[in-house]
Design a protein around this motif. Structure first.
Motif, mmCIF file in Angstrom:
data_model
loop_
_atom_site.group_PDB
_atom_site.id
_atom_site.type_symbol
_atom_site.label_atom_id
_atom_site.label_comp_id
_atom_site.label_asym_id
_atom_site.label_seq_id
_atom_site.Cartn_x
_atom_site.Cartn_y
_atom_site.Cartn_z
ATOM 1 N N VAL A 252 0.855 -1.186 0.000
ATOM 2 C CA VAL A 252 0.000 0.000 0.000
ATOM 3 C C VAL A 252 0.892 1.238 0.000
ATOM 4 O O VAL A 252 1.930 1.281 0.663
ATOM 5 C CB VAL A 252 -0.912 0.012 1.244
ATOM 6 C CG1 VAL A 252 -1.630 1.346 1.383
ATOM 7 C CG2 VAL A 252 -1.909 -1.136 1.177
ATOM 8 N N GLY A 253 0.479 2.256 -0.731
ATOM 9 C CA GLY A 253 1.214 3.518 -0.674
ATOM 10 C C GLY A 253 1.478 4.123 -2.027
ATOM 11 O O GLY A 253 1.678 3.411 -3.020
ATOM 12 N N GLN A 254 1.467 5.455 -2.070
ATOM 13 C CA GLN A 254 1.694 6.191 -3.298
ATOM 14 C C GLN A 254 3.189 6.383 -3.547
ATOM 15 O O GLN A 254 3.995 6.384 -2.617
ATOM 16 C CB GLN A 254 1.022 7.565 -3.204
ATOM 17 C CG GLN A 254 -0.469 7.512 -2.886
ATOM 18 C CD GLN A 254 -1.266 6.831 -3.988
ATOM 19 O OE1 GLN A 254 -1.348 7.350 -5.095
ATOM 20 N NE2 GLN A 254 -1.849 5.690 -3.685
ATOM 21 N N ALA A 255 3.557 6.572 -4.807
ATOM 22 C CA ALA A 255 4.919 6.967 -5.129
ATOM 23 C C ALA A 255 5.156 8.371 -4.587
ATOM 24 O O ALA A 255 4.291 9.238 -4.688
ATOM 25 C CB ALA A 255 5.134 6.935 -6.640
ATOM 26 N N ARG A 256 6.333 8.583 -4.021
ATOM 27 C CA ARG A 256 6.605 9.854 -3.338
ATOM 28 C C ARG A 256 7.985 10.381 -3.722
ATOM 29 O O ARG A 256 8.887 9.616 -4.074
ATOM 30 C CB ARG A 256 6.576 9.644 -1.818
ATOM 31 C CG ARG A 256 5.267 9.109 -1.245
ATOM 32 C CD ARG A 256 4.235 10.189 -1.124
ATOM 33 N NE ARG A 256 4.650 11.229 -0.209
ATOM 34 C CZ ARG A 256 4.473 11.185 1.129
ATOM 35 N NH1 ARG A 256 3.912 10.109 1.681
ATOM 36 N NH2 ARG A 256 4.864 12.187 1.883
ATOM 37 N N ASP A 257 8.139 11.713 -3.600
ATOM 38 C CA ASP A 257 9.481 12.287 -3.659
ATOM 39 C C ASP A 257 10.274 11.815 -2.451
ATOM 40 O O ASP A 257 9.719 11.608 -1.365
ATOM 41 C CB ASP A 257 9.418 13.809 -3.643
ATOM 42 C CG ASP A 257 8.976 14.404 -4.973
ATOM 43 O OD1 ASP A 257 8.937 13.658 -5.963
ATOM 44 O OD2 ASP A 257 8.669 15.608 -5.014
ATOM 45 N N LEU A 258 11.574 11.676 -2.642
ATOM 46 C CA LEU A 258 12.445 11.235 -1.563
ATOM 47 C C LEU A 258 13.599 12.228 -1.439
ATOM 48 O O LEU A 258 14.183 12.646 -2.447
ATOM 49 C CB LEU A 258 12.973 9.826 -1.849
ATOM 50 C CG LEU A 258 13.750 9.105 -0.746
ATOM 51 C CD1 LEU A 258 13.601 7.598 -0.897
ATOM 52 C CD2 LEU A 258 15.237 9.462 -0.754
ATOM 53 N N GLY A 259 13.946 12.577 -0.208
ATOM 54 C CA GLY A 259 15.065 13.475 0.047
ATOM 55 C C GLY A 259 14.615 14.905 0.292
ATOM 56 O O GLY A 259 13.566 15.331 -0.188
ATOM 57 N N PHE A 260 15.432 15.663 1.034
ATOM 58 C CA PHE A 260 15.119 17.055 1.325
ATOM 59 C C PHE A 260 15.039 17.901 0.057
ATOM 60 O O PHE A 260 14.344 18.909 0.011
ATOM 61 C CB PHE A 260 16.162 17.652 2.272
ATOM 62 C CG PHE A 260 16.150 17.045 3.650
ATOM 63 C CD1 PHE A 260 14.962 16.831 4.332
ATOM 64 C CD2 PHE A 260 17.330 16.670 4.256
ATOM 65 C CE1 PHE A 260 14.947 16.277 5.596
ATOM 66 C CE2 PHE A 260 17.328 16.111 5.530
ATOM 67 C CZ PHE A 260 16.137 15.909 6.204
ATOM 68 N N ASP A 261 15.773 17.478 -0.981
ATOM 69 C CA ASP A 261 15.768 18.229 -2.243
ATOM 70 C C ASP A 261 14.781 17.666 -3.258
ATOM 71 O O ASP A 261 14.685 18.172 -4.384
ATOM 72 C CB ASP A 261 17.172 18.257 -2.851
ATOM 73 C CG ASP A 261 17.734 16.856 -3.112
ATOM 74 O OD1 ASP A 261 17.001 15.856 -2.885
ATOM 75 O OD2 ASP A 261 18.899 16.757 -3.547
ATOM 76 N N SER A 262 14.048 16.631 -2.886
ATOM 77 C CA SER A 262 13.039 15.996 -3.760
ATOM 78 C C SER A 262 13.622 15.519 -5.086
ATOM 79 O O SER A 262 12.923 15.445 -6.099
ATOM 80 C CB SER A 262 11.874 16.961 -4.035
ATOM 81 O OG SER A 262 11.194 17.290 -2.852
ATOM 82 N N SER A 263 14.884 15.152 -5.095
ATOM 83 C CA SER A 263 15.539 14.731 -6.341
ATOM 84 C C SER A 263 15.313 13.266 -6.670
ATOM 85 O O SER A 263 15.565 12.831 -7.800
ATOM 86 C CB SER A 263 17.043 15.000 -6.253
ATOM 87 O OG SER A 263 17.618 14.242 -5.185
#
Length: 474
Positions: A252-263
């Protein structure tokens, strides 16, 4: 004449260090669309339905009933066709300016991912708890699938032919399923085992309920009966109907940005839906290609590609044969084989990214880095190059020229040190038809885990390369 020594070196370049603000912004916008796709398409059937919808919006038509009565169009250039195989694989074609006899440009990817499938008779009850038995699909680390919210997707087909779609667990107001884990207080023996043995395949059983059907307390399977009654009321299905079902268990769960810089991006099933998305978008954005261009998205790669919906199926060759029939007005086996021998292909698949926390298993010189662009992989396989195809030097040079001419960030890669492990792709199955092919896709971390990690730079570089490959004049 003396040259600068730095010109002799092949240097890995990290895209965000070299891209201008516009390109970086485009990569982030592209990733937004990818995350929506990844969140919505966790199974092969969902992926096929989604991509078919996108194709139809831009004029792709189903290729069907090709035969003696087929009316040959005056011109095929620019025509767009597709076909679906059993709801679990799909192939698209965009006719180019040149005839098919000059060869095709193909990009193949797979849309299945490691997961859990339900067994044919999954229901059982034990200690007043209802369970579903599963069978893992593909190469997973079994311990990663415990104590994790899980959803169920798929179809149940009744003997009368009706198809019941089931999707449960993804929405916030829906219940999830879960496999229990042993509490650490009692895990001394478990934690002394090898990771591979700590959780057994037959222990990957989904907890699905706890309420018993009203009746005599000594009656057996009251929880199981109650759960089957609930499913019957909601879906009009019985226990026997699960024998003719394709039901997949995914995180379960959506794809998400990862990291403080969303890279970076994290999400389930990036192997290999990241390539399926990038290749499809590249084809859909294509204008007036020189060569007829195809995207082939197949099932069953994670378990060897055998089966009617896998890369070994005749579905692919049959579709190309129908394209030839549409162009020539007849079918000729030798002509088909000549066309394949002149064709050029990309096996669009992910590869291992270098993970500093597990550096011992990687060859630093020959392992891709996240953020350094699309990865060119001459061969995969195991040990002494077993179970793989290998691109020729001539074809590698052809691909390098496309990459460099289009000024795409790219790098080389491999799947770890020799003899430690290895893996394969669908490249070898197209190579059997005498097609030049090479593996090329983005690197990822945590491959085959419930949630994998990719870079927005590598996703966009892959899209740029696939588009340039389709747009090649030679």
């Amino acid at each position: 004449m003396a040259k600068n020594n730095s010109n002799f070196l092949f240097q890995r370049k990290f895209a965000f260090d070299y891209w201008d603000k516009k390109t970086t912004s485009l990569s982030f916008d592209f990733a937004k669309d990818y995350k929506k796709f990844l969140s919505s398409c966790k199974t092969e059937r969902k992926t096929v339905n989604w991509i078919e919808g996108e194709a139809r919006k831009i004029g792709y038509q189903v290729l069907q009933n090709i035969g003696p009565n087929t009316k040959k169009p005056k011109s095929l250039a620019g025509k767009k066709f597709y076909n679906i195989n059993r709801g679990k694989s799909i192939i698209f074609a965009h006719f180019g300016k040149k005839k098919i006899s000059d060869g095709l440009h193909l990009i193949s990817a797979h849309i299945d991912s490691p997961r859990l499938d339900l067994k044919m008779q999954p229901f059982y009850e034990q200690e007043h708890l209802g369970y579903l038995k599963t069978h893992y699909y593909g190469g997973i680390k079994k311990y990663q699938w415990t104590a994790l919210p899980l959803a169920i997707y798929g179809v149940v087909v009744k003997t009368g032919g009706s198809v019941i779609n089931i999707e449960l667990g993804e929405k916030e107001d829906e219940p999830v399923l879960m496999i229990s884990d042993l509490l650490p207080h009692l895990s001394k023996e478990q934690m002394e085992k090898k990771l591979e043995e700590a959780v057994k395949a037959e222990e990957l059983n989904l907890i699905i309920g706890n309420i018993a059907q009203p009746g005599k307390k000594e009656e057996e399977n009251r929880v199981k009966k109650n759960l089957l009654s609930l499913l019957n009321k909601k879906y009009d299905i019985t226990e026997e109907d699960f024998i003719s079902a394709d039901l997949e268990i995914v995180p379960v769960g959506q794809a998400r940005d990862l990291g403080f810089d969303s890279s970076l991006i994290t999400g389930y099933g990036q192997d290999d839906k990241i390539c399926a998305f990038a290749a499809s978008r590249a084809l859909f954005d294509l204008k007036n290609p020189e060569f007829t261009s195809l995207v082939i998205l197949v099932d069953r790669e994670e378990i060897g590609s055998e089966g009617a919906t896998g890369a070994t199926s005749n579905f692919i060759i049959d579709f190309i044969g129908e394209l030839l029939y549409l162009e020539q007005g007849e079918y000729n086996e030798n002509y088909l084989r000549d066309v394949l021998s002149l064709s050029k292909a990309i096996s669009a698949d992910v590869t291992a990214g270098f993970d500093p926390d597990y550096a011992d298993v990687f060859d630093p010189n020959n392992t891709a880095r996240l953020g350094a662009g699309v990865v060119l992989v001459k061969y995969t396989g195991q040990k002494g190059k077993a179970y793989t195809s290998e691109a020729t030097a001539e074809y590698m040079a052809y691909i390098r020229k496309i990459l460099n001419t289009a000024k795409i960030n790219w790098q080389t890669g491999s799947l770890g040190k020799i003899d430690i492990g290895g893996g394969g792709t669908i490249a070898m199955f197209l190579a059997r038809h005498n097609v030049d092919i090479v593996d090329c896709g983005p690197p990822i971390l945590s491959m085959h885990a419930p949630f994998e990690i990719s870079s927005k730079a590598d996703l966009y570089s892959s899209y740029q390369f696939y588009k340039a490959f389709f747009g090649a004049k030679k």
